[in-house]
Design a protein around this motif. Structure first.
Motif, PDB file in Angstrom:
ATOM      1  N   ASP A   1     -10.535  16.234  12.497  1.00  0.00           N
ATOM      2  CA  ASP A   1      -9.365  16.100  11.058  1.00  0.00           C
ATOM      3  C   ASP A   1      -8.938  14.851  12.232  1.00  0.00           C
ATOM      4  OD1 ASP A   1     -10.328  18.304  10.224  1.00  0.00           O
ATOM      5  OD2 ASP A   1      -8.360  18.960  10.636  1.00  0.00           O
ATOM      6  N   ILE A   2      -8.691  14.690  13.063  1.00  0.00           N
ATOM      7  CA  ILE A   2      -8.018  13.620  13.968  1.00  0.00           C
ATOM      8  C   ILE A   2      -8.696  11.655  13.373  1.00  0.00           C
ATOM      9  CG2 ILE A   2      -6.841  12.264  15.309  1.00  0.00           C
ATOM     10  CD1 ILE A   2      -6.651  15.213  16.449  1.00  0.00           C
ATOM     11  N   THR A   3     -10.431  12.454  13.888  1.00  0.00           N
ATOM     12  CA  THR A   3     -10.487  10.998  13.513  1.00  0.00           C
ATOM     13  C   THR A   3     -10.968  10.451  12.125  1.00  0.00           C
ATOM     14  OG1 THR A   3     -12.061  11.312  15.358  1.00  0.00           O
ATOM     15  CG2 THR A   3     -13.416   9.954  13.767  1.00  0.00           C
ATOM     16  N   VAL A   4     -10.744  11.690  11.147  1.00  0.00           N
ATOM     17  CA  VAL A   4     -10.917  11.286   9.008  1.00  0.00           C
ATOM     18  C   VAL A   4      -9.403   9.831   9.346  1.00  0.00           C
ATOM     19  CG1 VAL A   4     -10.763  11.937   7.372  1.00  0.00           C
ATOM     20  CG2 VAL A   4     -12.569  12.433   8.807  1.00  0.00           C
ATOM     21  N   TRP A   5      -8.578  11.300   9.896  1.00  0.00           N
ATOM     22  CA  TRP A   5      -7.248  10.463   9.779  1.00  0.00           C
ATOM     23  C   TRP A   5      -6.791   8.710  10.414  1.00  0.00           C
ATOM     24  CZ3 TRP A   5      -3.303  11.740   6.261  1.00  0.00           C
ATOM     25  CH2 TRP A   5      -3.419  12.429   5.443  1.00  0.00           C
ATOM     26  N   ILE A   6      -7.412   8.699  11.303  1.00  0.00           N
ATOM     27  CA  ILE A   6      -7.512   7.444  11.874  1.00  0.00           C
ATOM     28  C   ILE A   6      -8.150   6.322  11.048  1.00  0.00           C
ATOM     29  CG2 ILE A   6      -8.180   5.750  13.967  1.00  0.00           C
ATOM     30  CD1 ILE A   6      -7.825   8.469  15.948  1.00  0.00           C
ATOM     31  N   ILE A   7      -9.408   7.176  10.651  1.00  0.00           N
ATOM     32  CA  ILE A   7     -10.231   6.334  10.547  1.00  0.00           C
ATOM     33  C   ILE A   7      -9.687   5.768   8.645  1.00  0.00           C
ATOM     34  CG2 ILE A   7     -12.583   5.724   8.965  1.00  0.00           C
ATOM     35  CD1 ILE A   7     -13.567   7.332  11.587  1.00  0.00           C
ATOM     36  N   SER A   8      -9.074   6.613   8.396  1.00  0.00           N
ATOM     37  CA  SER A   8      -8.725   6.028   6.999  1.00  0.00           C
ATOM     38  C   SER A   8      -7.056   5.465   6.917  1.00  0.00           C
ATOM     39  CB  SER A   8      -7.967   7.800   6.030  1.00  0.00           C
ATOM     40  OG  SER A   8      -9.228   9.114   5.708  1.00  0.00           O
ATOM     41  N   ALA A   9      -6.505   5.491   7.885  1.00  0.00           N
ATOM     42  CA  ALA A   9      -5.509   4.744   8.424  1.00  0.00           C
ATOM     43  C   ALA A   9      -5.866   3.079   8.429  1.00  0.00           C
ATOM     44  CB  ALA A   9      -4.971   5.209   9.195  1.00  0.00           C
ATOM     45  N   LEU A  10      -7.238   3.409   9.076  1.00  0.00           N
ATOM     46  CA  LEU A  10      -7.380   1.743   9.005  1.00  0.00           C
ATOM     47  C   LEU A  10      -7.782   1.030   8.161  1.00  0.00           C
ATOM     48  CD1 LEU A  10      -9.449   1.911  12.803  1.00  0.00           C
ATOM     49  CD2 LEU A  10      -7.385   0.798  12.269  1.00  0.00           C
ATOM     50  N   LEU A  11      -8.654   1.852   7.016  1.00  0.00           N
ATOM     51  CA  LEU A  11      -9.323   1.656   5.858  1.00  0.00           C
ATOM     52  C   LEU A  11      -7.616   1.152   4.922  1.00  0.00           C
ATOM     53  CD1 LEU A  11     -11.417   0.658   4.270  1.00  0.00           C
ATOM     54  CD2 LEU A  11     -11.449   3.344   3.678  1.00  0.00           C
ATOM     55  N   ALA A  12      -7.048   2.195   4.665  1.00  0.00           N
ATOM     56  CA  ALA A  12      -5.969   1.508   4.490  1.00  0.00           C
ATOM     57  C   ALA A  12      -4.829   0.086   4.236  1.00  0.00           C
ATOM     58  CB  ALA A  12      -5.244   2.375   4.222  1.00  0.00           C
ATOM     59  N   THR A  13      -5.530   0.063   6.332  1.00  0.00           N
ATOM     60  CA  THR A  13      -4.167  -0.959   6.280  1.00  0.00           C
ATOM     61  C   THR A  13      -5.096  -2.515   5.697  1.00  0.00           C
ATOM     62  OG1 THR A  13      -3.268   0.106   8.443  1.00  0.00           O
ATOM     63  CG2 THR A  13      -4.080  -2.224   8.768  1.00  0.00           C
ATOM     64  N   GLY A  14      -6.784  -2.295   6.216  1.00  0.00           N
ATOM     65  CA  GLY A  14      -7.240  -3.444   5.856  1.00  0.00           C
ATOM     66  C   GLY A  14      -7.271  -3.592   4.235  1.00  0.00           C
ATOM     67  N   ILE A  15      -7.534  -2.444   3.085  1.00  0.00           N
ATOM     68  CA  ILE A  15      -7.465  -3.092   2.202  1.00  0.00           C
ATOM     69  C   ILE A  15      -6.136  -3.806   2.146  1.00  0.00           C
ATOM     70  CG2 ILE A  15      -6.752  -2.155  -0.555  1.00  0.00           C
ATOM     71  CD1 ILE A  15      -8.784   0.369   1.032  1.00  0.00           C
ATOM     72  N   GLY A  16      -4.530  -2.875   2.559  1.00  0.00           N
ATOM     73  CA  GLY A  16      -3.868  -3.856   2.016  1.00  0.00           C
ATOM     74  C   GLY A  16      -3.788  -5.109   2.536  1.00  0.00           C
ATOM     75  N   TRP A  17      -3.317  -5.737   3.698  1.00  0.00           N
ATOM     76  CA  TRP A  17      -3.376  -6.428   4.314  1.00  0.00           C
ATOM     77  C   TRP A  17      -5.022  -7.604   3.411  1.00  0.00           C
ATOM     78  CZ3 TRP A  17      -1.110  -8.598   7.710  1.00  0.00           C
ATOM     79  CH2 TRP A  17      -0.783 -10.163   7.966  1.00  0.00           C
ATOM     80  N   SER A  18      -6.432  -7.398   2.582  1.00  0.00           N
ATOM     81  CA  SER A  18      -6.563  -8.129   1.747  1.00  0.00           C
ATOM     82  C   SER A  18      -5.834  -8.566   0.328  1.00  0.00           C
ATOM     83  CB  SER A  18      -8.001  -7.836   1.935  1.00  0.00           C
ATOM     84  OG  SER A  18      -7.538  -6.545   1.288  1.00  0.00           O
ATOM     85  N   ARG A  19      -5.360  -7.349   0.198  1.00  0.00           N
ATOM     86  CA  ARG A  19      -4.445  -8.020  -1.522  1.00  0.00           C
ATOM     87  C   ARG A  19      -3.173  -8.630  -0.785  1.00  0.00           C
ATOM     88  NH1 ARG A  19      -3.950  -2.316  -5.095  1.00  0.00           N
ATOM     89  NH2 ARG A  19      -6.340  -1.657  -4.843  1.00  0.00           N
ATOM     90  N   TYR A  20      -2.382  -8.692   0.255  1.00  0.00           N
ATOM     91  CA  TYR A  20      -1.347  -9.532   0.776  1.00  0.00           C
ATOM     92  C   TYR A  20      -1.965 -10.798   1.188  1.00  0.00           C
ATOM     93  CZ  TYR A  20       1.666 -11.391   3.918  1.00  0.00           C
ATOM     94  OH  TYR A  20       3.238 -12.645   4.072  1.00  0.00           O
ATOM     95  N   ALA A  21      -2.930 -11.095   0.937  1.00  0.00           N
ATOM     96  CA  ALA A  21      -3.573 -12.518   1.353  1.00  0.00           C
ATOM     97  C   ALA A  21      -3.922 -12.953   0.093  1.00  0.00           C
ATOM     98  CB  ALA A  21      -4.744 -11.713   2.796  1.00  0.00           C
TER      99      ALA A  21
END
Length: 71
Positions: free
Chosen positions: A6-26
């Protein structure tokens, strides 16, 4: 009960969401920079630059120029 999986899935999801948000901001920041540069150009040069762009992108840039700078 929280497991390691569960912790691993949440960490991967958070990293993925951060990457998507950063690319949209860029992307937004790049578009904003292009619109400001186009607004500073003389009209003939601006139209020349817009004619070289992808038609969809050029239309977005023209809309932004009209909305933000009334050009």
């Amino acid at each position: 009960m929280i497991t390691e999986r569960d912790i691993t899935v949440w960490i991967i999801s958070a990293l993925l969401a951060t990457g998507i948000g950063w690319s949209r901001y860029a992307k937004w920041k790049t578009h904003d920079k292009i619109v400001r540069e186009l607004a500073a150009m003389d009209p003939d040069r601006r139209e020349k630059m817009l004619s070289r762009m992808n038609p969809k992108l050029a239309m977005e840039m023209r809309e932004q120029l009209m909305k933000r700078f009334r050009m």
